[in-house]
Each structure stands twice: as structure tokens, then as C-alpha cells.
Write an enzyme that holds these catalytic residues in place. Structure first.
Site, PDB file in Angstrom:
ATOM      1  CB  CYS A  96      -0.971  -0.040   1.172  1.00  0.00           C
ATOM      2  SG  CYS A  96      -2.337   1.127   1.014  1.00  0.00           S
ATOM      3  CG  HIS A 120      -3.515  -3.763   2.859  1.00  0.00           C
ATOM      4  ND1 HIS A 120      -2.651  -3.317   3.836  1.00  0.00           N
ATOM      5  CD2 HIS A 120      -4.057  -2.647   2.298  1.00  0.00           C
ATOM      6  CE1 HIS A 120      -2.675  -1.987   3.877  1.00  0.00           C
ATOM      7  NE2 HIS A 120      -3.519  -1.559   2.954  1.00  0.00           N
ATOM      8  CD  GLU A 125      -1.449  -6.589   5.037  1.00  0.00           C
ATOM      9  OE1 GLU A 125      -1.643  -5.448   5.493  1.00  0.00           O
ATOM     10  OE2 GLU A 125      -0.983  -6.813   3.908  1.00  0.00           O
TER      11      GLU A 125
END
Length: 585
Positions: A400, A529, A531
Site C-alpha cells: 500500500c 494488502h 496480509e
């Protein structure tokens, strides 16, 4: 529908989220469909406007919901896809009730906490509990509900009262309350103290809820004497007292709970019809994972250069994603949290010790990750980290904001546009220097829920790339987003001409989603993102790529994936591959 309510006592942060997730994990391994709800008593509508220092990371769901980080635990443990309504806040409840009042739904009645707020809470839970959270679309059989905060907090009172009523609404055989409490061991006495737990349970009972299970959290294990004392003074059977001490990894929590008869108790209490005894390989996958983590020998050092490093929970999903990836290739993870500001020249002038320590940690790392964030603070330090990784061929993953600072660094030092910057950092910047711009549809307005949020499609451009190979050479992927600024498409041809390739874009081809630096071991950044979709048994490809590159195994891993019959490749070092090639020649 069966409900398990998880409450907390004595202190917050005692581990309710992991314990709630463990209840779900145990039941799911018994073949039961499970969903989860997290209740946060704060008045915010959602977690979107929180500083990470306030409440840890903001976790993002497929539907764009900005929620509490505990929902990340639920998704990772249970491998489910939750929705924004699985996170209940006081703000959401009151907003719904006030909207109904304005419409006249209450027929002129005085709107009160009881019954209107408490009824809204119960209706919300019953509705969300039945919503499918798996790909098969099956309706859940058990809903695990975590009530945030501690019993006795003024903010949580309406929810406690709602559950006092709810236990009668759904009937006793469908409702179970598990209370998580701290059992401290003061150094002055050296013995575990049960009084805080007794007081916490007494408070809970005084509010109309009696715990069926007491989960005792402690730093070290304690014996049967303490357990029996809690049983006697809290008026529950010894088998209803579960002890959870600090463990080597969170993946041992469901195993420890299962070993203390949780399944047998829940089976009887909630009439779940679970087959007992269980097969010998029950929860083998979790046991193997926990054993693997405990026995890892090789170490990979990753430097996390961020803005909120004073609180590790600010990067909870990033940390877990790195662990998933490192465990997959049999490496133990060591993370060095580096405050981005400490890499800046101004820190050298103010505090040389911090400056040199930060740079030493960065230089000693095997790989670097620059995660997301907002605002101007620490940007120059992130740019310095990207510059160092680019010049020294150090593996880098930007996420990001990490992608945006990588673009700015490249523009300043390769394209030699010294004033290149982001409109977020410098609102007075000239158009010719604005490499990062605000997305047109996300201009002015409210701060909460107005970013580009949730799961979006990213399409790979024609040609091959490292990140595309890591994703399995598919044409497109879906990942979760949370941003308001993006790469200025006007500068893309200029950046790509110099070697910074945007290998992934949105479906329209106008938004830059993934960048890769040519002729670099691993210099990758994503606007999304990754994750948020990493799982213990399926690591995120960008994180896996970073760890592979940091351990010198990326080339061999990618080469092994080219062999179709090798579904689970043995990962060798790049030096091993070179030696093999020489011998074959």
C-alpha cells in the site's frame, strides 16, 4: 443454532480472541460449521478511523468492512470469510435504533436501552449467526461470540444485559458462556492468586450470566490445587476449569484446550452429537504445525520499516503472514521493528544512537518489508529504506503506502525528479511532480468508510514476472484493498521505461496494483494488502516470495514449480541449484 459467548475479566488483552478462535477450531475439526461474531462496545461505527495505537491494526474484509483485528484471528483459524456485520459496535446498534425511531417504527414509545437497544443486539446476533461464511454456503451450526472489554465496563453493560435475556430466548441447551480470566502470579509471593478470578465471576453472576466454562490465563502452568480452588469458589465442576498458560505458539492453544476435555463438555452442554472418542489423527494438522514451529532451526531476519512500530499489534496480520511464509519453507522468523523516522537524516542530528542502531538493524536484515500507513511522518525514512534495498539488491516487499514510497524513491533517484512526491504528503505540490494522486471518487467527505475498500480484481499484464509465478501463473487474482491514493497513471510509461514495471493492474488497466523492479532479486510492491488473505496452511504469495528471496531460495522454488508432477517441491538453496546445473552440464 448453538451459541458460545466468550467474556473477559480482570484485564483486557488476556487472549479472548485466540481462545474464541480455538473454540471454533476445535468444533470445526469435529465436522461442525462455525461462524464468529466480535462485539466491540466502543461507540465508533467501525474500526476504520482508529489510529493503530488505539486498537491495533484495522482488519479489512472482502465486503470492505473495516473491523477489529480479532476477526483476522477468526478468519485465519477457521478459514472462513466473514462479513462486516460479524463485527458489532455500540455505534452500529445505536445508529440502527435511532434510524428506526426517526422512521416512527416504535409507534411513539419512549426509546430506551431496555428493551430497544437490547432487542436490537439480539436480533442482530440471530440474523448474522445464520449467514454462511464458507464457500459451500452451508448455514453455521455454532456461533462463537466474543464480547470485547472486561466485565463491569460501563460501555459493555447493554450487551451483558442483552445476553442475560438472550440465554432464555434461545434456551439453555443452545447457549454456553465461557469466561476468560487472568490468574496472576505475583513475584512477591510466587503463588498463583485466584481472587481476581473470583471477583470477576461474581461480577458476571451479579449481572445475570453464569459461566459454564472458566478459562484461566496465566504466565506459567499451575497445579490441581489452584484449579480446585477456582472450582470451589466459583461453583463449577473441576472439568469446567480450563487452564491456558503462555505457550510457544498460538497454534497450541486449541490443542491444549482439547486435551482438557472441552469437546466432551460442549458436546454434552450444547447437545452437539459429536462422535466420541475421536480418531487418533484428530487435529493432526494443527499438531504438526505447532511441532514444526517449535523445532525450526534456520532463522530468517526481516526488517519491518513502519510508522507504528511501538505497538506490534499495529502490524498483526503482517507479522502472522511473515510467519506463515517462513514456516512453510522451514525457517524461524525474526522480525526487527524499525521506526521509519529513525532512518531519517534529522534523527542523526537529534539522536545519533537511534539513527545508527536503526541503520544497523536494516543492514543486518535478510529482507525488508515496508507496510501500509497514513500521513507524512516517517515517509522519508521509508524512502531511504526503499533506496537502500534497490541499490544493494536487498529483497523488499512494499504494501500500500510501501508501493507509493517505492515509486517516489524511484522517481527521485532514477528519473532524477527531485521534487517527486505524493499529494497526501504535500497538498501544495505541482502537478508535474505528483507521482501519487488522490483517487477521483475518494476526494472530500467523511473519514470513515470512504476509501477503496475490500476485495478487488487485479489482472496481470502480458509477459512473465516473479510475482505472477508465485501466484501460480494465473491471469488475475483477488485481494483486499484499503487506500485513498494511487500511482499517477500519467507517469507510468516513464517509470516503466526506466525499469520499474507495473505487472498487475485493475480490470480497467488504469490503476497500478503490483510493481516489480527489473534485474533485482526481489523488489515487489502491491497496492492491495496481501496480509489479509494469508492463512496458516496457505501463505500469501508476496510474503512467500519475500521470505524465499531473503533465504536465497526464490530461484530454486520458481524452477521447481515449472515441473508439473512436482506438486510439493523440495526447496533447495540457489547455490544447490547452481551446483546441480554444473553437474548436469
Amino acid at each position: 443454532m448453538k451459541y458460545i459467548l466468550v467474556t473477559g475479566g480482570v484485564i483486557s488483552g488476556v487472549g479472548k480472541g485466540v481462545i474464541a478462535s480455538s473454540f471454533g477450531t476445535i468444533l470445526k475439526n469435529c465436522g461442525i460449521n462455525v461462524t464468529s461474531i466480535k462485539i466491540d462496545p466502543y461507540i465508533n461505527i467501525d474500526a476504520g478511523t482508529f489510529s493503530p495505537y488505539e486498537h491495533g491494526e484495522v482488519y479489512v474484509l472482502d465486503d470492505g468492512g473495516e473491523v477489529d483485528l480479532d476477526l483476522g484471528n477468526y478468519e485465519r483459524f477457521l478459514n472462513v470469510t466473514l462479513h462486516k456485520d460479524n463485527n458489532i459496535t455500540t455505534g452500529k446498534i445505536y445508529q440502527n435504533v435511532i434510524t428506526k425511531e426517526r422512521k416512527g417504527d416504535y409507534l411513539g414509545k419512549t426509546v430506551q436501552v431496555v428493551p430497544h437497544i437490547t432487542d436490537q443486539i439480539q436480533e442482530w446476533i440471530e440474523k448474522v449467526a445464520k449467514r454462511p461464511v464458507t464457500e459451500g454456503g452451508k448455514i453455521p451450526q455454532v456461533c462463537v461470540i466474543e464480547l470485547g472489554g472486561t466485565i463491569g465496563d460501563i460501555e459493555g453493560m447493554p450487551f451483558v444485559e442483552a445476553f442475560r435475556q438472550f440465554q432464555f430466548r434461545v434456551k439453555k441447551e443452545n447457549f454456553c458462556c465461557a469466561h476468560v480470566s487472568l490468574v496472576p502470579q505475583p513475584r512477591s509471593t510466587g503463588e498463583h492468586k485466584t481472587k481476581p478470578t473470583q471477583e470477576s465471576v461474581r461480577t458476571l453472576r451479579g449481572l445475570g450470566l453464569s459461566p459454564d466454562i472458566i478459562v484461566c490465563r496465566s504466565e506459567k502452568p499451575f497445579g490441581e490445587t489452584v484449579k480446585e480452588k477456582i472450582s470451589n469458589f466459583c461453583s463449577i465442576a473441576p472439568n469446567q476449569v480450563i487452564t491456558i498458560h503462555d505457550l510457544s505458539s498460538i497454534y497450541r492453544v486449541p490443542l491444549l484446550m482439547e486435551s482438557q476435555g472441552v469437546i466432551e463438555f460442549l458436546n454434552e452442554r450444547l447437545q452437539l452429537n459429536i462422535t466420541i472418542p475421536r480418531p487418533p489423527d484428530f487435529m493432526k494438522q494443527w499438531r504438526d504445525l505447532a511441532d514444526k514451529i517449535d523445532n525450526l532451526q534456520n532463522v530468517v531476519n526481516i526488517a519491518l520499516v513502519g510508522k507504528y512500530t511501538k505497538l506490534e499489534d499495529a502490524y498483526a496480520s503482517v507479522r502472522k503472514s511473515l510467519q506463515h511464509a517462513s514456516t512453510e519453507i522451514d525457517y524461524k522468523l525474526e522480525i526487527k521493528y524499525i521506526e521509519a523516522e529513525n532512518l531519517e537524516q534529522k534523527t542523526l542530528e537529534l539522536n545519533p544512537v537511534l539513527y545508527h542502531k536503526a541503520w544497523q538493524q536494516l543492514c543486518e536484515s535478510d529482507g525488508v518489508i515496508v507496510p501500509g500507513g497514513f500521513g507524512q511522518r516517517g515517509i522519508d525514512g521509508m524512502i531511504e529504506a526503499c533506496n537502500w534495498c534497490r541499490i544493494n539488491n536487498k529483497p523488499l516487499l512494499g504494501i500500500c503506502l510501501g508501493l507509493q514510497v517505492a515509486v517516489i524513491e524511484f522517481a527521485r533517484n532514477v528519473l532524477e525528479i527531485r521534487e517527486a512526491n505524493s499529494a497526501e504528503i504535500d497538498c501544495q505540490i505541482d502537478a508535474i511532480n505528483t507521482f501519487i494522486v488522490k483517487m477521483p471518487e475518494h476526494t472530500d467527505g467523511d473519514a470513515g468508510g470512504t476509501m477503496r475498500l475490500g476485495k478487488r480484481i487485479t489482472r496481470f499484464v502480458k509477459g512473465n514476472s516473479v510475482i505472477k509465478q508465485l501466484y501460480g501463473n494465473v491471469d488475475e487474482i483477488e485481494e483486499r484493498h484499503r487506500h485513498r491514493y494511487e500511482v499517477n497513471p500519467e507517469f507510468v510509461p516513464q517509470l516503466e521505461m526506466a525499469g520499474l514495471k507495473f505487472v498487475g493492474r485493475d480490470t480497467e488497466g488504469q490503476r497500478m496494483e503490483i510493481l516489480e523492479l527489473q534485474k533485482h532479486p526481489y523488489y515487489v510492491a502491491t497496492q492491495y494488502h496481501p496480509e489479509y488473505l494469508s492463512r496458516p496452511f496457505k501463505s500469501s504469495p508476496p510474503f512467500l516470495g519475500l521470505v524465499l528471496a531473503s533465504t536465497g531460495k526464490l530461484e530454486s522454488y520458481l524452477a521447481s514449480r515449472l515441473t508439473p508432477q512436482q506438486s510439493s517441491p523440495t526447496i533447495k538453496s540457489d547455490n544447490d541449484i547452481s551446483e546441480m546445473n554444473k553437474s548436469e552440464s
